[in-house]
Design an enzyme around this catalytic site. Sequence first.
Site, PDB file in Angstrom:
ATOM      1  N   ASP A 107       3.410  55.045  34.245  1.00 40.34           N
ATOM      2  CA  ASP A 107       2.620  54.038  33.559  1.00 40.34           C
ATOM      3  C   ASP A 107       3.459  53.443  32.442  1.00 40.34           C
ATOM      4  O   ASP A 107       4.221  54.162  31.787  1.00 40.34           O
ATOM      5  CB  ASP A 107       1.369  54.697  32.960  1.00 40.34           C
ATOM      6  CG  ASP A 107       0.117  53.910  33.263  1.00 40.34           C
ATOM      7  OD1 ASP A 107       0.027  52.774  32.770  1.00 40.34           O
ATOM      8  OD2 ASP A 107      -0.755  54.429  33.980  1.00 40.34           O
ATOM      9  N   ASP A 150       0.333  48.543  32.269  1.00 40.27           N
ATOM     10  CA  ASP A 150      -1.013  48.494  31.705  1.00 40.27           C
ATOM     11  C   ASP A 150      -1.315  47.124  31.078  1.00 40.27           C
ATOM     12  O   ASP A 150      -0.516  46.622  30.272  1.00 40.27           O
ATOM     13  CB  ASP A 150      -1.090  49.584  30.620  1.00 40.27           C
ATOM     14  CG  ASP A 150      -2.490  49.842  30.149  1.00 40.27           C
ATOM     15  OD1 ASP A 150      -3.323  50.209  30.981  1.00 40.27           O
ATOM     16  OD2 ASP A 150      -2.746  49.675  28.933  1.00 40.27           O
ATOM     17  N   GLU A 202      -1.111  45.820  36.044  1.00 38.92           N
ATOM     18  CA  GLU A 202      -2.567  45.926  35.945  1.00 38.92           C
ATOM     19  C   GLU A 202      -3.019  44.655  35.240  1.00 38.92           C
ATOM     20  O   GLU A 202      -2.671  44.429  34.074  1.00 38.92           O
ATOM     21  CB  GLU A 202      -2.986  47.157  35.136  1.00 38.92           C
ATOM     22  CG  GLU A 202      -4.480  47.389  35.234  1.00 38.92           C
ATOM     23  CD  GLU A 202      -5.156  47.763  33.923  1.00 38.92           C
ATOM     24  OE1 GLU A 202      -6.285  48.241  33.971  1.00 38.92           O
ATOM     25  OE2 GLU A 202      -4.565  47.567  32.842  1.00 38.92           O
ATOM     26  N   HIS A 236      -8.548  55.745  37.739  1.00 36.17           N
ATOM     27  CA  HIS A 236      -9.063  56.534  36.616  1.00 36.17           C
ATOM     28  C   HIS A 236     -10.033  55.750  35.728  1.00 36.17           C
ATOM     29  O   HIS A 236     -10.622  56.324  34.814  1.00 36.17           O
ATOM     30  CB  HIS A 236      -7.875  57.015  35.777  1.00 36.17           C
ATOM     31  CG  HIS A 236      -7.151  55.857  35.172  1.00 36.17           C
ATOM     32  ND1 HIS A 236      -6.394  54.987  35.941  1.00 36.17           N
ATOM     33  CD2 HIS A 236      -7.098  55.381  33.909  1.00 36.17           C
ATOM     34  CE1 HIS A 236      -5.910  54.033  35.165  1.00 36.17           C
ATOM     35  NE2 HIS A 236      -6.322  54.259  33.924  1.00 36.17           N
ATOM     36  N   ASP A 237     -10.185  54.445  35.959  1.00 35.75           N
ATOM     37  CA  ASP A 237     -11.117  53.634  35.167  1.00 35.75           C
ATOM     38  C   ASP A 237     -12.379  53.273  35.937  1.00 35.75           C
ATOM     39  O   ASP A 237     -13.231  52.531  35.425  1.00 35.75           O
ATOM     40  CB  ASP A 237     -10.460  52.302  34.770  1.00 35.75           C
ATOM     41  CG  ASP A 237      -9.355  52.467  33.744  1.00 35.75           C
ATOM     42  OD1 ASP A 237      -9.419  53.426  32.944  1.00 35.75           O
ATOM     43  OD2 ASP A 237      -8.441  51.625  33.737  1.00 35.75           O
TER      44      ASP A 237
HETATM   45  C1  NOJ Z   1      -6.184  50.073  31.191  1.00 33.72           C
HETATM   46  C2  NOJ Z   1      -6.113  51.547  31.459  1.00 33.72           C
HETATM   47  O1  NOJ Z   1      -6.197  51.766  32.839  1.00 33.72           O
HETATM   48  C3  NOJ Z   1      -7.265  52.163  30.705  1.00 33.72           C
HETATM   49  O2  NOJ Z   1      -7.472  53.517  31.061  1.00 33.72           O
HETATM   50  C4  NOJ Z   1      -6.995  52.003  29.229  1.00 33.72           C
HETATM   51  O3  NOJ Z   1      -8.121  52.453  28.503  1.00 33.72           O
HETATM   52  C5  NOJ Z   1      -6.731  50.548  28.858  1.00 33.72           C
HETATM   53  N1  NOJ Z   1      -5.893  49.860  29.802  1.00 33.72           N
HETATM   54  C6  NOJ Z   1      -6.052  50.468  27.512  1.00 33.72           C
HETATM   55  O4  NOJ Z   1      -4.737  50.913  27.598  1.00 33.72           O
END
Ligand code: NOJ
Length: 533
Positions: free
Chosen positions: A98, A194, A248, A316-317
């Site tokens: 990441d 990210d 992302e 994971h989100d």
């Molecule tokens: C996206 C990440 O996947 C998430 O888990 C994170 O909280 C936010 N970006 C901030 O970095």
Amino acid sequence: MSNKWWENRIVYQIYPRSFADSNSDGIGDLRGIISKIDYLKELGVGAVWLNPIYDSPNDDNGYDIRDYGKIMKEFGTMEDFDEMVKLLHKNNIKLVMDLVVNHTSDENYWFKMSSLNMKNRYTDFYIWRDKPNNWASFFVPSAWTYSETRKQWYLHLFSAKQPDLNWKNVDVRNEIYAMINRWLDNGVDGFRMDVINCIAKADGLPDGKGDGNVFSPEYFVMQPKMHDYLREMRQTCFVGRDCMCVGETPMTTKENAPTLVNDGQELDMIFQFDLVEMRDGIDKWHNIPFDLNKFRTILSTWEHDMKWNSLFLSNHDQIRAVSRFGNTSTDEFRIRSAKMIGTAVHLLKGTSYIYQGEELGMANVPFPNMEAIRDIESRNYYKNADDKDLAFKTIVKNSRDNARTPMQWSVDRNAGFSQAEPWIMVNPDYKKYNVEAERQEKDSVLNYYKKLISLKTKNEVIIYGDFKLLMETNKSIFAYERTLGDKTIRVFCNMTNKPVKIKIEPYKELLLTNVDKPKIARFEAYESRVVSV
Ligand code: NOJ
């Protein structure tokens, strides 16, 4: 056909905190990952993406980096990292890390120096103002926090402990590029970047339209300068290296996403969220019923418009894939629908990402109360809600913690994840859904996923073939075909809980199915069939 390594490999996403705990402190770690390399081989994946493993105070589980050069203490040491890379590579598994460079932790040395009330090299490393604008953050009502030492406000699109870096500053960019190059020299094969489409902010930071705090992505998502930074980053770090870059990129649209990928000068692919959100702009806390037409339109549009896609059902989100797109009301439906949705999405054109536990059919978690919730986003949502009962129910259904409970390895204590009490509860369904049990069970989701992975990675037609939607208006079946030269495969998925009568054209070979004996003119509930014609 270009034969880049990420085109014929499947990426397995590991959430290190919840994958495998080697030292019995209840937190997963790098040696835990090392101990499971055989499992990755058995699955047939060709790369892993690790969520952040850098030194962090963990306000947002590692997405708040204190030191880009160090490994998080709970996860191990640099020696563990080196050994992990060596063993992954020995087993022909690439490593994707990441890269979190929109913001750092407020405990990062750069921020500590920047917050001092004096001029130094770091003064302009972050975004400081005498007066904040009205932007809301992703996590908390205001995107600004006052620094008592510097007597100014700093911008944070996420929590107050995640100050945004000032990408306009060439010293910031050079520090970041040097850091990326060091990790590449350490053996990293790719980066998942990210919120990378948020790094540039509109000049002058204009107020968002509306009263109070206003979420204003029009001023920080996909700004023109972002393209310049990404091009510069590619030139400085990636040209001449065999490195994969996946961005992302929340809130990208099918209109602007191709500008990030299609000319090959910025990113190799992106994560866009149309599929996992399918919400028509309604926020993540509201559930919208599954709609096959939307599902079909989203997938086929992206297949047509992008040179290369990232294919994923969860991460994971997000909540668990089978809980969102499948049916968990009975074990029979859960197992069959978990296989079906994997088939529907992973045989499209693009790199597949399998999120840990997806291959077991892991599902959402019956969290008993707010004490069981760890996630900062969910906790803030609860704190700011008027109706706490409703807020808790909403969190149980939608919290990111659903995807973050420990990987289910066996029927042993704590699902075989740890000898100690895990940092977050284990899903009580682990006795049935776990690696060991599913290895034994011929028709398990795990055994099906192994076949799916093998099919995807070994067939050029599935890797490179053109995509064409079939049965465009059917109310139950999602179907498509992939063609390369004289080879064609077809994928049929009944996305409903009812059998349907439907006759498909004769085929040469049945490549994969999730039912015992497929019938000629009928699809069972959640049946999937992959055939060559
Ligand atoms: C996206 C990440 O996947 C998430 O888990 C994170 O909280 C936010 N970006 C901030 O970095």
